[in-house]
Design an enzyme around this catalytic site. Structure first.
Site, PDB file in Angstrom:
ATOM      1  N   ARG A 110      89.059  10.056  57.354  1.00 12.77           N
ATOM      2  CA  ARG A 110      90.134  10.928  57.854  1.00 12.77           C
ATOM      3  C   ARG A 110      91.215  10.010  58.407  1.00 12.77           C
ATOM      4  NH1 ARG A 110      89.810  16.362  61.452  1.00 12.77           N
ATOM      5  NH2 ARG A 110      89.183  17.027  59.374  1.00 12.77           N
ATOM      6  N   HIS A 137      93.906  18.153  52.365  1.00 10.32           N
ATOM      7  CA  HIS A 137      92.557  18.301  52.923  1.00 10.32           C
ATOM      8  C   HIS A 137      91.655  18.926  51.843  1.00 10.32           C
ATOM      9  CE1 HIS A 137      89.391  18.505  55.705  1.00 10.32           C
ATOM     10  NE2 HIS A 137      89.837  19.395  56.567  1.00 10.32           N
ATOM     11  N   GLN A 140      88.267  20.695  52.571  1.00 10.81           N
ATOM     12  CA  GLN A 140      88.449  22.035  53.123  1.00 10.81           C
ATOM     13  C   GLN A 140      88.670  23.053  52.004  1.00 10.81           C
ATOM     14  OE1 GLN A 140      88.508  22.985  56.562  1.00 10.81           O
ATOM     15  NE2 GLN A 140      88.385  24.986  55.612  1.00 10.81           N
ATOM     16  N   ASP A 233      96.891  28.481  59.149  1.00 12.24           N
ATOM     17  CA  ASP A 233      96.430  27.254  59.811  1.00 12.24           C
ATOM     18  C   ASP A 233      97.334  27.039  61.020  1.00 12.24           C
ATOM     19  OD1 ASP A 233      95.222  24.846  60.468  1.00 12.24           O
ATOM     20  OD2 ASP A 233      96.076  23.707  58.803  1.00 12.24           O
ATOM     21  N   CYS A 272      91.121  27.485  58.466  1.00 17.44           N
ATOM     22  CA  CYS A 272      90.276  26.289  58.353  1.00 17.44           C
ATOM     23  C   CYS A 272      89.670  25.884  59.689  1.00 17.44           C
ATOM     24  CB  CYS A 272      91.082  25.134  57.769  1.00 17.44           C
ATOM     25  SG  CYS A 272      92.544  24.755  58.761  1.00 17.44           S
ATOM     26  N   ARG A 300      81.209  24.505  54.820  1.00 21.34           N
ATOM     27  CA  ARG A 300      81.586  23.086  54.748  1.00 21.34           C
ATOM     28  C   ARG A 300      80.334  22.210  54.580  1.00 21.34           C
ATOM     29  NH1 ARG A 300      86.381  21.406  56.993  1.00 21.34           N
ATOM     30  NH2 ARG A 300      85.769  19.425  56.029  1.00 21.34           N
TER      31      ARG A 300
HETATM   32  N1   CP Z   1      88.702  22.323  59.365  1.00 21.72           N
HETATM   33  C1   CP Z   1      88.461  21.044  59.741  1.00 21.72           C
HETATM   34  O1   CP Z   1      88.563  20.096  58.979  1.00 21.72           O
HETATM   35  O2   CP Z   1      88.079  20.927  61.044  1.00 21.72           O
HETATM   36  P1   CP Z   1      87.907  19.588  61.855  1.00 21.72           P
HETATM   37  O3   CP Z   1      89.279  19.049  62.165  1.00 21.72           O
HETATM   38  O4   CP Z   1      87.177  19.993  63.101  1.00 21.72           O
HETATM   39  O5   CP Z   1      87.120  18.606  61.031  1.00 21.72           O
HETATM   40  N1  NVA Z   2      96.567  21.193  59.537  1.00 17.89           N
HETATM   41  C1  NVA Z   2      95.528  20.814  60.466  1.00 17.89           C
HETATM   42  C2  NVA Z   2      94.181  20.937  59.839  1.00 17.89           C
HETATM   43  C3  NVA Z   2      93.032  20.614  60.732  1.00 17.89           C
HETATM   44  C4  NVA Z   2      91.713  20.750  60.036  1.00 17.89           C
HETATM   45  C5  NVA Z   2      95.782  19.395  60.947  1.00 17.89           C
HETATM   46  O1  NVA Z   2      96.080  18.519  60.138  1.00 17.89           O
HETATM   47  O2  NVA Z   2      95.690  19.167  62.171  1.00 17.89           O
END
Ligand code: CP
Ligand code: NVA
Length: 313
Positions: A110, A137, A140, A233, A272, A300
């Site tokens: 990440r 993502h 997701q 989101d 998400c 997930r």
């Molecule tokens: N939806 C998602 O990826 O959540 P996290 O940021 O908690 O991993």
């Molecule tokens: N759009 C959000 C998704 C988190 C899972 C972010 O990037 O913070």
């Protein structure tokens, strides 16, 4: 025997995956889930393997689901916070990838900047799996389409209305995967927040091939009419804290609340997570009869198992 072989592949943004490969991952996710609830919690197809989980940003779902998924497949997960690695002291991404990929069998990462992931993949000998970047993502989106298929029994012709930040990374992956899977997507967002041009280009290309549609409007009420799924989101993604005030002000008319859900008919509500309750969605909706967010989050784990099992050679 599957007709496709994903062994050794990276999973960066799904553009390079065929619709059949994406469907294959989703089917494998459903199969892992079925077996899990039939009592087969541990299926050791990756016994003796290791998976590095490198996180440059916070995470609840992605981190824990990949960690548990690896463990349930018999592999050893290693969580590595950015600051704990020599990366935090200036070792390059390329050198880190060269070394880590001589120890582990896959790297889940990440990252703040999507290019970091591309660089990791370039120098890694083992599959690199995107656990979220500022651009996309895909992990997701795979779980989300698995959830929609499970709930509605189909993906082709499903109408998904995404309400809010049209430049969101999760939306980007929903667009790319959805266009390949034949999902019709309508985005309600202000003109100022529209998808990244590269994402749009790829999504339109895929939608022409699948025959699906992609539409944009500034009117959330228009977008949700006839929708099977209403998705939102957060308005302020990780790393966007500097523009938080402006985004919250501009996106205010795009809140998913009871009134908007009733305009839609009887759609499913997806998010998400994490949700900023009271901003992009009200408690009444996320806790209401429309919401499938907990099943969505649960899936997930199973799609992560499918991904690791199919990509690790
Ligand atoms: N939806 C998602 O990826 O959540 P996290 O940021 O908690 O991993
Ligand atoms: N759009 C959000 C998704 C988190 C899972 C972010 O990037 O913070």
């Amino acid at each position: 025997m599957a007709l496709y072989d994903l062994k050794g592949r990276d999973l960066i943004w799904l553009v390079d995956y065929t619709p059949e490969e994406i469907r294959g991952l989703i089917q494998a996710g459903l199969e892992f889930k079925r077996r899990y609830y039939a009592g087969e919690r541990v299926i050791e197809v990756l016994r003796g393997r290791s998976v590095a989980l490198i996180f440059e940003k916070p995470s609840t779902r992605t981190r824990v689901s990949f960690d548990v998924a690896a463990a349930q497949l018999g592999a050893h997960p290693i969580y590595l916070g950015w600051g704990e690695l020599q990366l935090g002291r200036g070792e390059t991404i390329a050198d880190t990838a060269r070394v880590l990929s001589r120890y582990v069998d896959a790297v889940v990462a990440r990252v703040k900047r999507h290019d970091t992931l591309v660089e990791l993949a370039r120098y890694s000998r083992v599959p690199v799996i995107n656990g979220l970047s500022d651009l996309v993502h895909p992990a997701q989106a795979l779980g989300d389409y698995m959830t929609i298929l499970e709930k509605l029994g189909r993906l082709e012709g499903v109408r998904l209305a995404f309400i809010g930040d049209g430049s969101d990374n999760v939306l980007h992956s929903l667009l790319i995967a959805g266009a390949k899977l034949g999902v019709d997507i309508v985005v309600a967002s202000p003109e100022k927040y529209r998808p990244h041009p590269r994402i749009l280009e790829e999504a339109y290309k895929a939608s022409r091939e699948s025959g699906s549609s992609i539409e944009f409007t500034e009117d959330p009420r228009k977008a949700v009419r006839g929708a099977d799924v209403v998705y939102t989101d957060v308005w302020v993604s990780m790393g966007q804290e500097g523009v938080a005030e402006e985004k919250i002000r501009i996106l205010k008319p795009y809140q998913v609340n009871r009134e908007l859900m009733e305009e839609a008919g009887n759609p499913l509500f997806m998010h998400c997570l994490p949700a900023m309750r009271g901003q992009e969605v009200t408690d009444e909706v996320i806790d209401g009869r429309w919401s499938i967010v907990w099943d969505q989050a649960a899936n997930r784990l199973h799609i992560q198992k499918a991904t690791l099992a199919m990509l690790i050679p």
